[in-house]
Design a protein around this motif. Sequence first.
Motif, PDB file in Angstrom:
ATOM      1  N   THR A 139       0.937  -1.102   0.005  1.00 39.72           N
ATOM      2  CA  THR A 139      -0.171  -0.098   0.001  1.00 39.72           C
ATOM      3  C   THR A 139       0.743   1.121  -0.031  1.00 39.72           C
ATOM      4  OG1 THR A 139      -1.752  -1.087   1.283  1.00 39.72           O
ATOM      5  CG2 THR A 139      -1.790   1.165   1.264  1.00 39.72           C
ATOM      6  N   GLN A 182      -8.765   0.050  -0.944  1.00 42.82           N
ATOM      7  CA  GLN A 182      -9.050  -1.062  -0.404  1.00 42.82           C
ATOM      8  C   GLN A 182     -10.495  -1.271   0.174  1.00 42.82           C
ATOM      9  OE1 GLN A 182      -5.979  -2.527   2.086  1.00 42.82           O
ATOM     10  NE2 GLN A 182      -6.656  -4.201   2.384  1.00 42.82           N
ATOM     11  N   ASP A 234      -6.099  -1.003  -4.925  1.00 38.74           N
ATOM     12  CA  ASP A 234      -5.529  -1.563  -3.512  1.00 38.74           C
ATOM     13  C   ASP A 234      -6.256  -2.799  -3.053  1.00 38.74           C
ATOM     14  OD1 ASP A 234      -3.701  -1.953  -1.638  1.00 38.74           O
ATOM     15  OD2 ASP A 234      -4.234  -0.130  -0.691  1.00 38.74           O
ATOM     16  N   GLU A 235      -5.716  -4.061  -3.127  1.00 38.93           N
ATOM     17  CA  GLU A 235      -6.593  -5.273  -2.741  1.00 38.93           C
ATOM     18  C   GLU A 235      -7.892  -5.060  -3.234  1.00 38.93           C
ATOM     19  OE1 GLU A 235      -5.006  -7.389  -0.331  1.00 38.93           O
ATOM     20  OE2 GLU A 235      -3.311  -6.504   0.131  1.00 38.93           O
TER      21      GLU A 235
HETATM   22 MG   LIG Z   1      -2.128  -2.911   1.768  1.00 39.34          MG
END
Ligand SMILES: [Mg+2]
Lengths: 250, 246
Positions: free
Chosen positions: A41, A85, A162-163
């Motif tokens: 991240t 995320q 992000d993810e």
């Molecule tokens: Mg992360």
Amino acid sequence: MIEIKNVNKSFNGKQILFDVSAKFEAGQTNLIIGQSGHGKTVLLKSLVGLHAIDSGQIIYGDQVFSDMSFLSQKQIRQEIGMLFQGSALFDSLTVEENVRFPLDMFSTKSAEEKLDRVNFCLKRVDLNNVNHLYPSEISGGMQKRVAIARAIALNPKYLFCDEPNSGLDPKTSIVIDNLIYEITKEYGITTIINTHDMNSVMGIGEKIIYIHSGRKLWEGNKEDILTAKEEQLNDFVFASELFKRIKERV
Amino acid sequence: MALFYHTGRYVLFLKRVFAKPEKHRIFIQQYFKEAEKLGIHSIGIVLIISFFMGAVITLQTAYNLEMAFIPKYTIGLAARESVLLEFSSTIVGLILAGKVGSNIASEIGSMRVTEQIDAIEIMGINSSSFLVQPKILALVTMMPLLTVISMAIGISGGWLAGVVSGELTSVDYILGIRYSFKPFYIVYSIIKSAVFGFLISSISSYQGYYVEGGSLEVGIASTKAVVVSSIQILLFNLLLTQLLLA
Ligand SMILES: [Mg+2]
Ligand SMILES: Nc1ncnc2c1ncn2[C@@H]1O[C@H](COP(=O)(O)OP(=O)(O)O)[C@@H](O)[C@H]1O
């Protein structure tokens, strides 16, 4: 294309990223993989300028983004879409208002044109009849789709995720991965995705860099990854029983 | 050390907050939304508190002045002075520090921990200006309005309590509240309330904006917002009194 050269990043004297260099091509899904807490991240947020880097360079096309002032970065930022995320939808705005937000801020389109664009983006992520719901009223998978729709509203050249499938069930995860992959191909976007999910790696890993303790230890693609010789990477890839069995067969 | 750190960061924060808004039309929309949320929605609590405050001040003054040679209108006069000079602005300030301060800090704090602020920044928008400037402007303009309302209701509450309890007549009370009236006292209170509005909105936004962690930290920030803005209100109350009345 995005290129990073010798990027170092620390917080309060604690170094998180060490000399990371990589190249991410347009029109393909570039994956940054690694265990939780190893700096994915931080790397992604440094790439988009949410964290200032200590040294090194971040280059968008032929422009050195990391050397620019906030004001000159602005033009490049409007070509960036990002999927966070936790989706990061504005919870005081409806789905429609969320997707319209970047248009309201940056486009000179009329209200009708904006609505057309919003509906186009929502349709592209297979969402119908949710325009007037609030983020809290829709499922996690749907929130991710709205976030994708918002990220592509301004036709970005660069897409950061992000993810993207954290917190989603395996089936929905694949749907989201495929959606990102298709959009990348359709619009020739330079897409960079953080993930620790081996299913995503095997599904859409056109280019993969492996980050361990803030260092890039390996790069390749989903074909090479199962036969790679890097020890840390093997620990990561073959952590699950399923992948151990696959390895025995290979 | 922590004090210097926070003061410095707060000043830098304010500098970014007062950057030119991205889009004027959107800024104005946000301003009205905030003015409604922070100001209009606080009228109810201001009415209730001001009414009882005025009533209690009047009755206590009456009980303490029960001597034959003090004219009854003095009660009205004393009630007016307390309400106009001190109670309306300061009490409304402290009440709103609790109500609005915690609201602002938790709203901005949860936007921070859920990356909504990052989502704004990534588009190249100055998130502090975008989120905080409308709130500050809204509260700075609404606080004086709330304070004036509070004055009117406080003085009316005093009248009702005084007359109903039979402590003094309506005529005495009205004579008292008009006796050697100085309009500057109202201006003074309005200035104070605008300053309090600035303190509450900027301090609470600051607390929320720099939250790190999760919902637990958002809760802590919201408590801090209330405590710090209350203390600052009391401090600035003292300073402004010296500055404006001495
Ligand atoms: Mg992360
Ligand atoms: N804003 C920050 N300040 C200080 N440390 C941070 C910050 N953000 C991340 N870190 C630290 O950086 C390391 C890598 O975190 P992160 O990039 O979030 O990992 P992940 O690979 O799971 O995304 C962690 O040790 C984390 O504590």
